[in-house]
Design a protein around this motif. Structure first.
Motif, mmCIF file in Angstrom:
data_model
loop_
_atom_site.group_PDB
_atom_site.id
_atom_site.type_symbol
_atom_site.label_atom_id
_atom_site.label_comp_id
_atom_site.label_asym_id
_atom_site.label_seq_id
_atom_site.Cartn_x
_atom_site.Cartn_y
_atom_site.Cartn_z
ATOM 1 N N PHE A 1 -48.778 5.601 99.386
ATOM 2 C CA PHE A 1 -47.649 5.710 98.458
ATOM 3 C C PHE A 1 -46.802 6.928 98.773
ATOM 4 O O PHE A 1 -45.565 6.860 98.796
ATOM 5 C CB PHE A 1 -48.166 5.780 97.019
ATOM 6 N N GLU A 2 -47.459 8.051 99.046
ATOM 7 C CA GLU A 2 -46.732 9.280 99.362
ATOM 8 C C GLU A 2 -45.935 9.123 100.662
ATOM 9 O O GLU A 2 -44.815 9.613 100.787
ATOM 10 C CB GLU A 2 -47.699 10.448 99.475
ATOM 11 N N GLY B 1 -46.727 -2.175 106.848
ATOM 12 C CA GLY B 1 -46.632 -2.579 105.446
ATOM 13 C C GLY B 1 -45.784 -1.622 104.635
ATOM 14 O O GLY B 1 -45.020 -2.031 103.763
ATOM 15 N N GLY B 2 -45.910 -0.316 104.930
ATOM 16 C CA GLY B 2 -45.095 0.670 104.234
ATOM 17 C C GLY B 2 -43.623 0.508 104.545
ATOM 18 O O GLY B 2 -42.765 0.671 103.671
ATOM 19 N N VAL C 1 -42.249 -2.343 102.493
ATOM 20 C CA VAL C 1 -42.036 -1.940 101.092
ATOM 21 C C VAL C 1 -40.769 -1.098 100.963
ATOM 22 O O VAL C 1 -39.963 -1.294 100.053
ATOM 23 C CB VAL C 1 -43.258 -1.159 100.571
ATOM 24 N N ARG C 2 -40.561 -0.146 101.877
ATOM 25 C CA ARG C 2 -39.362 0.705 101.841
ATOM 26 C C ARG C 2 -38.086 -0.124 101.967
ATOM 27 O O ARG C 2 -37.125 0.069 101.218
ATOM 28 C CB ARG C 2 -39.418 1.741 102.970
ATOM 29 N N VAL C 3 -38.083 -1.061 102.917
ATOM 30 C CA VAL C 3 -36.907 -1.909 103.112
ATOM 31 C C VAL C 3 -36.639 -2.746 101.863
ATOM 32 O O VAL C 3 -35.492 -2.904 101.435
ATOM 33 C CB VAL C 3 -37.089 -2.803 104.354
ATOM 34 N N ALA C 4 -37.694 -3.300 101.261
ATOM 35 C CA ALA C 4 -37.532 -4.115 100.054
ATOM 36 C C ALA C 4 -36.960 -3.277 98.913
ATOM 37 O O ALA C 4 -36.067 -3.725 98.180
ATOM 38 C CB ALA C 4 -38.875 -4.730 99.651
ATOM 39 N N ASN D 1 -35.414 4.443 109.787
ATOM 40 C CA ASN D 1 -35.963 5.783 110.019
ATOM 41 C C ASN D 1 -37.130 6.017 109.070
ATOM 42 O O ASN D 1 -36.935 6.376 107.907
ATOM 43 C CB ASN D 1 -34.873 6.827 109.794
ATOM 44 N N PRO D 2 -38.354 5.822 109.519
ATOM 45 C CA PRO D 2 -39.512 5.930 108.619
ATOM 46 C C PRO D 2 -39.758 7.357 108.134
ATOM 47 O O PRO D 2 -40.484 7.561 107.157
ATOM 48 C CB PRO D 2 -40.677 5.439 109.484
#
Length: 240
Positions: free
Chosen positions: A2-3, A15-16, A19-22, A64-65
């Motif tokens: 989550f962080e 997966g992260g 979630v960020r894109v969504a 950009n992650p």
């Protein structure tokens, strides 16, 4: 994890990233709701700037992650809020925020200084006139460059097509098609708005599909001439 999603990380798992894109996509949808329909049409310069800014910002942060999710959300909603404010000021004081229409042709005469001021060449103007089905300048009475960047052409009366009122032809009232059946579901409100009831609809369906009811039909539309367009979704289309 989550962080990492919130703060960003170069080692963010797939997966992260999803979630960020969504989250950013939903934020963009919410931002357009704040800016309302005016933004969708890009009616003025500041609307265009906001649209371009938000889209480019979201695209960069999506790939950009390591970027902060909270930071980009703050920027998106700040953009949207400022745009809503400037649009409100534009409505109240249009001359303060936006431009006015610029005449490029008046009384059939091309205004050279306005072409120069708007950086429109004669070839650009003639091309736009052809797109408006006004290929000859002798047909044109007035041409305006609207604040949206579009060209508005008004032809001379002699070059304009005659209207029904000028030809003493009775004009039928404007009627929009009504979808009364979609995917087997009867749209009662649309049927009522068109001035018909369920009994009438079932009778029309039976005339075309004797073995079926309205709930067995994929699509039914009452068209502008009053005819009923029916499609079972598998066979030929009929009009009843």
């Amino acid at each position: 994890m989550f962080e990492e999603i919130v703060s960003g990380s170069k080692d963010l798992p797939l997966g992260g990233t999803v979630v960020r894109v969504a989250i950013l996509y939903i934020a963009l949808i919410m931002a357009t709701r704040i800016m309302r329909e005016r933004q969708v049409g890009i009616l003025s310069g500041h609307n265009y700037l906001v649209a371009a800014g938000i889209v480019s910002l979201a695209a960069v942060r999506m790939v950009n992650p390591k970027s902060s999710l909270i930071e980009v959300l703050v920027i998106i909603f700040t953009y949207a809020t400022v745009n809503a404010l400037t649009s409100y000021i534009d409505i109240k004081y249009p001359r303060l925020m936006d431009r006015i229409a610029v005449p490029l042709v008046l009384k059939g005469q091309v205004i050279k200084k306005n072409l120069d001021a708007t950086h429109i060449t004669l070839d650009n103007l003639l091309a736009q006139l052809r797109l408006k089905e006004a290929g000859n300048l002798t047909e044109v009475e007035e041409v305006y460059l609207e604040p949206t960047g579009k060209i508005n052409v008004m032809k001379k009366p002699a070059a304009s097509p005659p209207t029904k009122s000028q030809m003493n032809i009775a004009a039928n009232p404007v009627v929009f098609p009504e979808v009364v059946i979609y995917d087997g579901r009867v749209q009662e409100a649309s049927l009522k708005r068109a001035g018909y009831d369920r009994r009438w609809l079932e009778g029309r369906v039976k005339a075309v599909y004797p073995e079926k009811t309205a709930t067995d039909v994929f699509l039914g539309i009452i068209e502008t001439d009053g005819s009923l367009y029916l499609s079972s979704g598998e066979e030929a289309v009929f009009r009843a």
